[in-house]
Enzyme design. Structure first.
Site, PDB file in Angstrom:
ATOM      1  N   LYS A 194     -13.729   3.844  24.974  1.00  0.00           N
ATOM      2  CA  LYS A 194     -13.687   4.643  23.830  1.00  0.00           C
ATOM      3  C   LYS A 194     -15.311   4.300  23.320  1.00  0.00           C
ATOM      4  CE  LYS A 194     -12.760   2.957  19.208  1.00  0.00           C
ATOM      5  NZ  LYS A 194     -13.970   2.865  18.650  1.00  0.00           N
ATOM      6  N   CYS A 217     -13.769   2.225  10.724  1.00  0.00           N
ATOM      7  CA  CYS A 217     -12.913   0.800  10.221  1.00  0.00           C
ATOM      8  C   CYS A 217     -13.988   0.074   9.320  1.00  0.00           C
ATOM      9  CB  CYS A 217     -12.430   0.202  11.246  1.00  0.00           C
ATOM     10  SG  CYS A 217     -11.606   0.784  12.682  1.00  0.00           S
ATOM     11  N   ARG A 220     -20.992  -2.157   6.039  1.00  0.00           N
ATOM     12  CA  ARG A 220     -21.464  -1.904   7.529  1.00  0.00           C
ATOM     13  C   ARG A 220     -23.088  -1.151   7.185  1.00  0.00           C
ATOM     14  NH1 ARG A 220     -16.770   0.188  11.292  1.00  0.00           N
ATOM     15  NH2 ARG A 220     -18.314  -0.163  13.033  1.00  0.00           N
ATOM     16  N   ARG A 272      -6.855   6.562  17.335  1.00  0.00           N
ATOM     17  CA  ARG A 272      -8.133   6.881  17.123  1.00  0.00           C
ATOM     18  C   ARG A 272      -8.648   6.220  18.610  1.00  0.00           C
ATOM     19  NH1 ARG A 272     -11.239   4.160  13.336  1.00  0.00           N
ATOM     20  NH2 ARG A 272     -12.670   4.268  14.932  1.00  0.00           N
TER      21      ARG A 272
HETATM   22  N1  EPU Z   1     -25.656  -4.694  11.328  1.00  0.00           N
HETATM   23  C1  EPU Z   1     -26.698  -4.736  10.391  1.00  0.00           C
HETATM   24  N2  EPU Z   1     -27.488  -3.641  10.498  1.00  0.00           N
HETATM   25  C2  EPU Z   1     -27.510  -2.640  11.023  1.00  0.00           C
HETATM   26  C3  EPU Z   1     -26.366  -2.568  11.989  1.00  0.00           C
HETATM   27  C4  EPU Z   1     -25.723  -3.673  12.125  1.00  0.00           C
HETATM   28  O1  EPU Z   1     -26.870  -5.727   9.675  1.00  0.00           O
HETATM   29  O2  EPU Z   1     -28.385  -1.557  10.921  1.00  0.00           O
HETATM   30  C5  EPU Z   1     -24.769  -5.707  11.406  1.00  0.00           C
HETATM   31  C6  EPU Z   1     -23.275  -5.434  11.117  1.00  0.00           C
HETATM   32  O3  EPU Z   1     -23.015  -5.506   9.677  1.00  0.00           O
HETATM   33  C7  EPU Z   1     -22.306  -6.245  11.917  1.00  0.00           C
HETATM   34  C8  EPU Z   1     -23.213  -6.541  13.259  1.00  0.00           C
HETATM   35  O4  EPU Z   1     -24.373  -6.270  12.891  1.00  0.00           O
HETATM   36  O5  EPU Z   1     -22.160  -7.473  11.055  1.00  0.00           O
HETATM   37  C9  EPU Z   1     -22.939  -5.785  14.172  1.00  0.00           C
HETATM   38  O6  EPU Z   1     -22.831  -4.589  14.315  1.00  0.00           O
HETATM   39  P1  EPU Z   1     -22.902  -3.463  15.482  1.00  0.00           P
HETATM   40  O7  EPU Z   1     -23.981  -2.325  14.974  1.00  0.00           O
HETATM   41  O8  EPU Z   1     -22.961  -4.124  16.608  1.00  0.00           O
HETATM   42  O9  EPU Z   1     -21.384  -2.464  15.270  1.00  0.00           O
HETATM   43  P2  EPU Z   1     -21.279  -1.015  15.246  1.00  0.00           P
HETATM   44  O10 EPU Z   1     -22.202  -0.586  16.515  1.00  0.00           O
HETATM   45  O11 EPU Z   1     -21.021  -0.454  13.972  1.00  0.00           O
HETATM   46  C10 EPU Z   1     -19.800  -1.242  17.543  1.00  0.00           C
HETATM   47  C11 EPU Z   1     -18.414  -0.722  17.895  1.00  0.00           C
HETATM   48  C12 EPU Z   1     -17.310  -1.832  16.906  1.00  0.00           C
HETATM   49  C13 EPU Z   1     -17.453  -3.130  17.405  1.00  0.00           C
HETATM   50  C14 EPU Z   1     -19.081  -3.588  17.157  1.00  0.00           C
HETATM   51  C15 EPU Z   1     -19.340  -5.025  17.381  1.00  0.00           C
HETATM   52  C16 EPU Z   1     -18.631   1.449  18.282  1.00  0.00           C
HETATM   53  C17 EPU Z   1     -18.381   2.959  17.892  1.00  0.00           C
HETATM   54  N3  EPU Z   1     -18.206   0.534  17.069  1.00  0.00           N
HETATM   55  O12 EPU Z   1     -19.946  -1.146  15.981  1.00  0.00           O
HETATM   56  O13 EPU Z   1     -15.963  -1.158  17.436  1.00  0.00           O
HETATM   57  O14 EPU Z   1     -16.741  -3.928  16.703  1.00  0.00           O
HETATM   58  O15 EPU Z   1     -19.972  -2.584  17.832  1.00  0.00           O
HETATM   59  O16 EPU Z   1     -19.037  -5.172  19.028  1.00  0.00           O
HETATM   60  O17 EPU Z   1     -18.912   1.274  19.231  1.00  0.00           O
HETATM   61  C18 EPU Z   1     -13.738  -0.877  17.521  1.00  0.00           C
HETATM   62  O18 EPU Z   1     -13.611  -0.373  18.671  1.00  0.00           O
HETATM   63  O19 EPU Z   1     -12.499  -1.282  17.040  1.00  0.00           O
HETATM   64  C19 EPU Z   1     -14.951  -1.345  16.686  1.00  0.00           C
HETATM   65  C20 EPU Z   1     -14.874  -1.497  15.472  1.00  0.00           C
END
Ligand code: EPU
Length: 424
Positions: A22, A117, A122, A398
């Protein structure tokens, strides 16, 4: 509303085939528009997040043709709009990958703040910091993020303050057609980052180092169409591994990359589960009682945060006291309260949840609080005595393709039913 009804107590036995990842798919589909050409994407998971991100491309003027259940063709030659609609963006997190993809192709993008989620705040500050370093002006008005550059994007050295999957992906998308060299330091190393880099390179990009914490991207003037097959879903595979182990079953999970499963396999082995690795499959079986263990979630190659709710379920029936320390998200334990309705003994304090193993769980009405929390409810229902109903299953759908079919084939008893909204 639609709910899952699970009759617990069945041991899982047989073979499950995992679909495409995904979190790779939702990055690769937006990336295809960078080519301004025709791309064929294979091994896509059949899930609602893939439909939504495809809808976004269609809204922007791309032609998306479904070739088969797992294959689409994206013709982005006529994309002419650079603003994503609120209606579509709010449905998923990955809608924000349109920022990097549109900026990279057209030097401008407008994308409403994304949904997805809820795990506490975030932020997207790292994405914006990186886009600014590449020369974009960023703005936020009425909940819509805007990016523009008059002079074109220029390669830059970007050192992320936190390891972020989303920021790494967005900046890769923005940088592939920027002028000169971009270096992303403290990059995320998840398997889907490598998959995206491979896809970008197959379109003619020059991305090196993906899978390490320094990614180097030499901008190219033009990309071209490509055919690409997405990697298997690490988290879907891990979810079935835990379902097999929790039910004391014997399941072979096909179409996976065992290397991606190492951090999960290691913990399951520590708990007394037997795991046999093959070239592209893993067999999971358990005949002994489970032992307690402790897990801390970390960015890859650490234990994935997206596996912690499922892990909580197996911990809740292990002998002794187990704990999960959440190292990525501020608040990812909303699902615990739902597990407790089935008899799980747990306490949550800040980022640490503790589980005292119990003999058995008992069916009840629960809800999916989020995607992986929903998967945890399904596993918990499989090992609960009697019937469990799970509502808000749209979260689960999803990200898990044909979850019921796959589990029923290995012996689970699950039904999807439509019930009145006030169903108790
Ligand atoms: N963060 C910041 N600033 C930013 C971006 C992130 O502080 O600009 C922080 C977040 O608050 C968090 C950490 O960095 O504490 C990691 O966030 P990340 O950006 O890695 O997460 P994401 O890209 O929003 C993706 C996956 C999530 C998964 C996370 C961590 C997708 C669409 N989503 O989210 O997947 O939990 O990486 O591996 O790729 C899921 O599939 O159920 C899911 C939630």
């Amino acid at each position: 509303m639609d709910i899952f009804v699970v009759e617990g107590g069945k041991r899982l036995e047989g073979t499950i085939t995992v679909g495409g990842a995904k979190n790779a798919a939702v990055a690769i589909i937006p990336a295809a528009i960078l080519s301004g050409d025709i791309c064929r994407i294979e091994n896509l998971p059949d899930i609602s997040d893939v439909s939504v991100i495809s809808q976004i491309l269609i809204q922007l003027g791309a032609k998306v043709t479904q070739i088969s259940k797992s294959v689409i063709e994206i013709d982005s030659r006529n994309v002419n709009c650079t603003q994503v609609s609120q209606e579509l963006a709010k449905n998923m997190r990955a809608s924000y990958y349109m920022l990097g993809a549109l900026l990279g192709r057209f030097n401008r993008a407008k994308v409403p703040m994304p949904g997805g989620c809820y795990f506490g705040v975030r932020p997207i500050d790292q994405h914006l910091k990186g886009f600014e370093a590449l020369g974009a002006k960023t703005g936020l008005r009425d909940g819509v993020i805007s990016l523009t550059t008059d002079k074109g994007l220029k390669g830059a050295r970007i050192s992320l303050d936190v390891v972020s999957v989303g920021a790494t992906i967005n900046l890769m998308l923005g940088a592939v057609r920027a002028e000169g060299l971009t270096i992303i330091e403290r990059a995320a190393r998840e398997p889907h980052i490598v998959d995206l880099a491979n896809f970008l390179n197959s379109m003619g990009a020059d991305v090196r180092g993906a899978g390490t914490d320094v990614i180097k991207i030499r901008g190219v003037k033009k990309l071209h169409g490509a055919t690409y097959s997405i990697i298997p879903d690490q988290i879907e595979a891990g979810t079935y591994m835990i379902a097999a182990a929790a039910t004391g079953g014997d399941v072979t999970i096909n179409n996976i990359i065992p290397k991606h499963m190492e951090s999960i396999s290691r913990k399951l082995v520590e708990m007394g589960v037997e795991i046999y690795e093959y070239d592209d499959a893993i067999r999971v079986t358990r005949s002994r009682p489970l032992k307690a263990c402790n897990v801390t979630t970390m960015p890859h190659p650490g234990f994935p945060t997206d596996m912690q709710p499922q892990m909580a379920v197996i911990m809740s029936i292990a002998n002794g006291v187990s704990s999960i320390t959440e190292g990525v998200w501020e608040n990812r334990f909303q699902y615990v309260e739902q597990l407790c309705r089935l008899g799980v003994k747990a306490t949550v304090q800040g980022r640490v949840a503790t589980f005292e193993g119990v003999e058995k769980l008992v069916g009840n009405h629960v809800r999916a609080t989020d995607l992986r929390g929903g998967a945890a409810m399904v596993i918990a229902a499989l090992i609960s005595d009697g019937e469990t109903s799970i509502r808000d299953i749209y979260h689960i759908e999803r990200g898990y393709e044909r979850l019921i079919d796959k589990l029923v084939r290995v012996g689970a008893c699950i039904d999807r039913r439509t019930v009145p909204d006030d169903y108790e």
